[in-house]
Each structure stands twice: as structure tokens, then as C-alpha cells.
Design an enzyme around this catalytic site. Sequence first.
Site, mmCIF file in Angstrom:
data_model
loop_
_atom_site.group_PDB
_atom_site.id
_atom_site.type_symbol
_atom_site.label_atom_id
_atom_site.label_comp_id
_atom_site.label_asym_id
_atom_site.label_seq_id
_atom_site.Cartn_x
_atom_site.Cartn_y
_atom_site.Cartn_z
ATOM 1 N N HIS A 213 -0.545 13.145 1.046
ATOM 2 C CA HIS A 213 -1.786 12.848 0.316
ATOM 3 C C HIS A 213 -2.489 14.080 -0.246
ATOM 4 C CE1 HIS A 213 -0.694 9.616 3.000
ATOM 5 N NE2 HIS A 213 -1.396 8.771 2.271
ATOM 6 N N TYR B 54 -8.073 5.747 5.318
ATOM 7 C CA TYR B 54 -7.254 5.385 6.483
ATOM 8 C C TYR B 54 -8.073 5.475 7.774
ATOM 9 C CZ TYR B 54 -3.629 6.170 3.007
ATOM 10 O OH TYR B 54 -2.871 6.144 1.862
ATOM 11 N N HIS C 194 7.519 8.305 0.254
ATOM 12 C CA HIS C 194 6.282 7.854 0.907
ATOM 13 C C HIS C 194 5.951 6.438 0.426
ATOM 14 C CE1 HIS C 194 2.680 8.526 3.272
ATOM 15 N NE2 HIS C 194 2.118 7.701 2.402
ATOM 16 N N ALA C 195 5.776 5.527 1.381
ATOM 17 C CA ALA C 195 5.631 4.111 1.043
ATOM 18 C C ALA C 195 4.414 3.857 0.151
ATOM 19 C CB ALA C 195 5.499 3.291 2.323
ATOM 20 N N HIS D 22 1.812 -3.267 6.125
ATOM 21 C CA HIS D 22 0.750 -2.486 5.484
ATOM 22 C C HIS D 22 0.864 -2.595 3.950
ATOM 23 C CE1 HIS D 22 -1.982 1.035 5.030
ATOM 24 N NE2 HIS D 22 -1.261 1.230 3.935
ATOM 25 N N GLU D 23 2.065 -2.367 3.455
ATOM 26 C CA GLU D 23 2.248 -2.372 1.996
ATOM 27 C C GLU D 23 2.039 -3.766 1.413
ATOM 28 O OE1 GLU D 23 2.159 0.287 0.512
ATOM 29 O OE2 GLU D 23 2.547 1.572 2.227
ATOM 30 N N HIS E 106 -1.453 -4.576 0.648
ATOM 31 C CA HIS E 106 -1.900 -4.115 -0.678
ATOM 32 C C HIS E 106 -1.497 -5.120 -1.759
ATOM 33 C CE1 HIS E 106 -3.304 -0.230 0.639
ATOM 34 N NE2 HIS E 106 -2.121 0.219 0.986
ATOM 35 N N GLU F 226 -6.686 -0.536 2.670
ATOM 36 C CA GLU F 226 -5.732 0.001 3.649
ATOM 37 C C GLU F 226 -5.693 -0.821 4.934
ATOM 38 O OE1 GLU F 226 -3.661 2.132 2.768
ATOM 39 O OE2 GLU F 226 -4.613 2.860 0.942
HETATM 40 O O1 X8Z Z 1 -0.034 6.545 3.364
HETATM 41 C C1 X8Z Z 1 -0.033 5.556 4.052
HETATM 42 C C2 X8Z Z 1 0.633 4.281 3.557
HETATM 43 C C3 X8Z Z 1 0.580 4.155 2.089
HETATM 44 S S1 X8Z Z 1 -0.978 3.712 1.505
HETATM 45 C C4 X8Z Z 1 2.080 4.268 3.977
HETATM 46 N N1 X8Z Z 1 -0.554 5.597 5.302
HETATM 47 C C5 X8Z Z 1 -1.144 6.810 5.849
HETATM 48 C C6 X8Z Z 1 -0.109 7.877 6.089
HETATM 49 O O2 X8Z Z 1 1.093 7.570 6.070
HETATM 50 O O3 X8Z Z 1 -0.474 9.034 6.323
HETATM 51 C C7 X8Z Z 1 -0.647 4.479 6.229
HETATM 52 C C8 X8Z Z 1 -1.244 5.042 7.478
HETATM 53 C C9 X8Z Z 1 -1.787 6.390 7.131
HETATM 54 ZN ZN ZN Z 2 -1.789 1.937 2.101
#
Ligand code: X8Z
Ligand code: ZN
Length: 595
Positions: free
Chosen positions: A494, A504, A336-337, A366-367, A370, A394
Site C-alpha cells: 500500500h 483496514y 496483491h489481491a 474479503h474481495e 468488495h 474493507e
Molecule cells: O490489502 C488488503 C486486501 C485488498 S483490499 C487484500 N488487505 C490488507 C493487507 O493485505 O495489508 C486486507 C487486510 C489488510
Molecule cells: Zn480490501
Amino acid sequence: MLLLFTLAACQTNQSKPEQNKQLTQQDAAEFLQMVEDTYIKESEYAARVAWVQANFITDDTVWLGAKSIEKMGALQVKFANQAKKFDDLDLPDDMRRRLEKIKGSLTLAAPDDPEKNAELAQIMAKLEAMYGAGKYCVDGECRDLGELSKVIAESRNHKELLDAWTGWRTIAVPMREKYQRMVELANEGARELGFADTGAMWRAGYDMPADDFAEELDRLWGQVEPLYDALQCHVRSELTEQYGDEVMGDDGMIPAHLLGNMWAQDWTAVYDMVKPDNAGETIDVTARLKAHDYDAKKMVKTAENFFVSLGLDPLPETFWERSLFLKPKDRDVVCHASAWDIDNEDDIRIKMCIKEDYEDFVTVHHELGHNFYQRAYKDKSIVYRTGANDGFHEAIGDTIALSMTPKYFKDIGLIDEIPSSDNDLGMLMKKALEKVAFVPFGLMIDQWRWQVFNGEISPDEYNAGWWRLRNQYQGVKAPVERTEDQFDPGAKYHIPGNTPYTRYFLAHILQFQFHRELCKTAGFEGDLHRCSIYNNKAAGEKLIKVLEMGAEKPWQDAMQVIANSRDMDATAMLDYFAPLKLWLDEQNKDRQCGW
Ligand code: X8Z
Ligand code: ZN
């Protein structure tokens, strides 16, 4: 990965303000200095442990990770409690704010009891590892999230889709008990700090009364809901053409395995099935990346170049040496990024298993959002080294990605001709599948967690409560019966990662607001979806100003700087999609919408 929350603990005895002594401003200043020094000193250690754990998932790194979380938990809670002793003291605003940050920036509060703290830390480290190493195995053949996600995005065979969908969710079943215990322990810690529960602690971090914040979310969702409902209705109708009534059912909801994404949070992959007949030309970014031989590093370089075009300094050499861009073949990593700030200075990195496609191109932006934020606020007090609120953090990279317009793609040589703007319905539909589809998902995750933390959803209905909210907000349903033998929330990063998710939802509202205002600053006139702030220093200056503020001021002040308003407002998103909404309403006029 925001460092304040991953700092290592220090187990030496810190000087405590004495109980009976009349506390002074000088005591508060000394306390703040001590806390900040300690956090700066300890945070790098904790960050490096967390980095190694996420990059090499083994029993040993889970053990080390747990130890580090344990130390950190004890330290944060001790400082939060000590900070309370200054509650009644008259202090300058900045000192008061730093104390409030120390008390109120936790996403996880460890119980005071050392044994319980250790137990909680072990659970957290283990849950993260279970997710990261999760695989669905049949007859000894195992597939990871990447492989299963590819099926969900590409297959049009609903049985195959169902197998990938239910298969991934098998990884979460063993998390259930641990999660339940985590909720108990985390709530105990939150109560010791004076919060009703962990959800209340999360809601308290937004420079406004927690209840008002919850109402704000409802208000924002109310703004977006008609647009979402129209999209859901259209997509449901088109998917019915593809899969038939038998698969779709007759309750108005969409089975979750058909939307092209493992969690039905981003529907871009079903574009071909739902696009307008008169869609106009859209750019297949994935194909263009391929045609121009983009590899992971080139994708990151291109994203970096956008930030640099706004006036930010390039990323440091160490970023390129230390980041993880590709999924290693020989070990488990948390794919997960994420973006990391290891030393609160220049050692910033991302960790991501990059695929060479549009989705990951957006995620790379996105990254980096940050990372550029982290570097911009590095000279602030360590307690301010975070976003104006977590939604801001975010939203930055996503705001940049909204500027990836046809003109931008031409500017960077990815396409040769800018498609005519006579008909942008296709473009707007694609973007809506990415952004509008996400909004209720972004909201429901923490609606579930808040109810779990406050006991409205008890452990014997974790899954039922989850699907109740999925149904209610998204009009999305489980494709097959789910029971309390499963734990579907655990299949979303998450939840085991205990990362608050409202950020988000906010980011999806904010990024359009930021985009609209930055486009105005750039002097752009025309449709918002054709505006790019690439190379625009005036827009860049505004953005940088907000990044540099960190959390030093209430987010409303940062909002004023970037969006010329003190309020969050979804009208920018509605403006952006206005032509699509008209088209959707026309399509839906004879359809039975709603669920
Ligand atoms: O978790 C993230 C990022 C890392 S902060 C990749 N996002 C959420 C997800 O993947 O569920 C970005 C969009 C929503
Ligand atoms: Zn993020």
C-alpha cells in the site's frame, strides 16, 4: 479498486462556471450532471488500462498506465476546483454532498502544472510495477513475494527467516527516491485544492472534522490496546522459548521476522508455538480444503455461496470468465489481491494469486465483499459508488468470514463433526493472532504516512520514522539494524500503491461490530465466535440495505442501519475475545510485559 479514483480523464474542454456570473442551483445541477456523465464515460477506459497493467507488467503497460493516470489526475483536479465555485451557494443537501464528494474523494491530487502531473503519474505507475515485479535474487536465483512469504510462515530457523525478511526488502530500496518525489508532488496538488497536505486530504473524507477523526482513531486504539498488549506479551514469551534470549533481545519487543508474516501484521502462522496447552480442538482449515480437493475456483464459489445465502444475487458469468485466480507462470502480475468494478455495472472481477489455504480463503471472502458492495450500489450517482466510508468497504467480506464457524464448516461439508464448545481458547487464540495482532499495524501505517506528508518525518529519516512507529504501536522491532540506505515502508504494497491504510484499521473494529449486531438480528444467542449468519435472510436484509446505500448518506447513517449505533466502537471486538483476555492475563501475571 474503487473506480472513482481510477477514472480516466477527458481532455476536452468542459464548460466552466463563469467567474462573474451569479451562480444558481441550476448551474450546480448542470455541473454535477456533466461531471457524472464524464466520469461514467471515462471510467471504463481507465479501469481496463489499469487491469491490463496489473495483469501484464511490462514497460509498455507501465507507459500506458501512466498516461491513463495522468489524464485522470488532470480531470479530477479540474472538477474538484470547479466544484469549489459552488461553495457559497445555498443548495439541497444531496447536491451539496455530491459536490463535496467531487472535491474530497481524491487519494492523490495531481498538481495543476501538466508536466508535474505527468511526472507524478509516471512515478505512480512505476512504483506499482516495481512492487508487483519485485524479486529477491541471489546468484541468479530469484524468489518472489509468494515464495519468500512461505519461508516466513513455515521456517523456524531464524537465519533463514532473516534472509527472506531482508531479501524481500531489497525490492524497496530503488523506490525511495521516487517515493520522496511523489510526496512532494502529491502535496503540491493537495495544497492547490486547499488541503494542508495529502494526509489532511485523506483525513477529510470521513463525514466529520479531520481532527476529530484522528482523535477517533486514538480512542478506538485505546480500547483495543490492553488486549493487544496482553497478546504481544504472551507471544513474546512463547517465542523466547523457541528462539532464546539471544534472538529476542531484552527490550520487550518482538523481532519482526519471527511472527510468521512478511510484515508481522497477521500472526496466525505462529499459532503452534503460542497456543494454550489446554487449547481445545481447532479446525485446520487448510488441511480440510486439501482433503476436500478445493482448488481456487471452488474456494471462490464457496465464498460466493455464502453471500448468495444472505439474499444477494450470484456473480455474473463474466466474473468467472475475466477474473484472475492463479498466478501466471510466464509473466509478472500484481499478485496483491484486489476487487475490480470495470464498468460500474456488472463487469466485476477479482485479481488474486490464490493459494489453497485458510489465509487466502478469508481473503477471497474479503474481495467478494468488495464486489458485492460494488454491484449493490451501482444505481447510485457515480460519486456515491463507494463505501459509506472506506473502512466499511474493507469490512464487509471480513464480516462474512467471521461467520466461518465450526457449524458453518459442517454445513458446507468441510468437516464431519462440530468440535465441542467446552474449550474454545485455541479457536480464540488463532483468531486473535489474525485480528488483534493486526490492529496496531493497521494504525501505524498511516501514522507514518501522515507524518511523511506533513513533514514531521523528513526524507532523511523515512526508515527511522517507520521503525519508531513499528516499535511504539506494535512492540515489534527490526531484526537487524536498518539504515536510511533502505526503504522498508516500500516493501508493503500500500505504500508504493498509495492506498490509504486507515481503512483496514477501521475495518478490523467495524467487522466485529457488524458481526455482533447481525448475529443479534439473526436471533443468535451464545458466544460471538460461534455465531454464523450463513443462510440468515434477516441479517442479509440488513447487510444488503447498507450495501445499497453506498456513500449516499454520511457513514454514521449506514452505521445506524447495520449496527444500531452512530459510533464506531471496539467493545464488540473486546466481547468476542473476552475469554481469551482473561486467560492471557492469567498467563502474563508473573511475566514482565511491555516495551
Ligand atoms: O490489502 C488488503 C486486501 C485488498 S483490499 C487484500 N488487505 C490488507 C493487507 O493485505 O495489508 C486486507 C487486510 C489488510
Ligand atoms: Zn480490501
